[in-house]
Scaffold this motif. Structure first.
Motif, PDB file in Angstrom:
ATOM      1  N   ALA A 155      -7.980   0.257  33.557  1.00  0.00           N
ATOM      2  CA  ALA A 155      -6.810   0.950  33.019  1.00  0.00           C
ATOM      3  C   ALA A 155      -6.344   1.968  34.044  1.00  0.00           C
ATOM      4  O   ALA A 155      -7.157   2.699  34.618  1.00  0.00           O
ATOM      5  N   VAL A 163      -4.619  -2.863  33.288  1.00  0.00           N
ATOM      6  CA  VAL A 163      -4.173  -2.430  31.963  1.00  0.00           C
ATOM      7  C   VAL A 163      -3.454  -1.113  32.201  1.00  0.00           C
ATOM      8  O   VAL A 163      -4.026  -0.180  32.769  1.00  0.00           O
ATOM      9  N   MET A 206      -5.657   0.882  25.356  1.00  0.00           N
ATOM     10  CA  MET A 206      -6.039   0.856  26.772  1.00  0.00           C
ATOM     11  C   MET A 206      -7.543   1.051  26.920  1.00  0.00           C
ATOM     12  O   MET A 206      -8.205   0.345  27.680  1.00  0.00           O
TER      13      MET A 206
END
Length: 193
Positions: free
Chosen positions: A5, A37, A94
């Motif tokens: 992420a 992400v 996330m």
């Protein structure tokens, strides 16, 4: 590790170096077959890192609250765009999808996202690595603040090491690959039950 992420700005910043390094980071993610992400925007540092992953044949999952879909100009070329109801749901999604977290330069929202996930790590809610890609020394003042927090005993030294700070994408991701989380914080003394 399968996915990272990334928290970063929807602005490009004052220097081209931010976009250039976001592209380098995106290429490194794709090279390592790591899914990106991120917040789902097509603009700024966010758009640059996503475009770089996609151009290298990588996978990109964007997560964006509905109210931001037009304002941040959602990226139309993603592998997957998940539209959620709130910023809280965005961060939770996330966190659920990622195996590690990296902040690239951005504003207060970027720092808020990073600090929440960093705090969750301190509390033992996850054991995933958290890093700062220190492009153009952007995070130097934050690193100084972390050191000050440690000196003033508001951040334990073992947690200071949880914030992995690197200027080069490959070095940051190498440290992620060998990350060992510290023990979880407790306020109990050894003889207490």
């Amino acid at each position: 590790m399968k996915s990272i992420a990334v928290f970063c700005g929807s602005s490009a910043g004052a220097s081209n170096v931010y976009i250039e390094h976001a592209i380098r980071f995106g290429k490194e993610l794709a090279k390592r077959d790591l899914t990106l992400v991120y917040g789902g925007a097509s603009v700024g540092v966010m758009g640059a890192v996503a475009d770089a992953v996609l151009e290298e044949g990588g996978q990109v999952i964007g997560i964006m609250p509905g109210f931001l879909e037009q304002r941040e100009i959602s990226h139309k070329g993603l592998s997957r765009l998940i539209v959620v109801d709130s910023m809280h749901e965005r961060k939770a999604t996330m966190a659920e999808l990622a195996d590690g977290f990296v902040a690239l330069p951005g504003g207060p929202g970027t720092l808020e996202e990073f600090f929440e996930i960093f705090t969750w790590a301190q509390l033992g809610l996850h054991q995933k690595p958290c890093g700062l890609l220190n492009i153009n020394h952007y995070f130097d003042p934050l690193v100084e603040l972390f050191n000050h927090m440690t000196k003033e005993q508001f951040l334990h030294e073992k947690y200071l090491s949880m914030a992995i700070v690197e200027m080069e994408p490959n070095r940051l991701l190498e440290q992620f690959a060998s990350y060992e989380p510290p023990t979880v914080k407790t306020y109990l003394k050894e003889n207490q039950t």
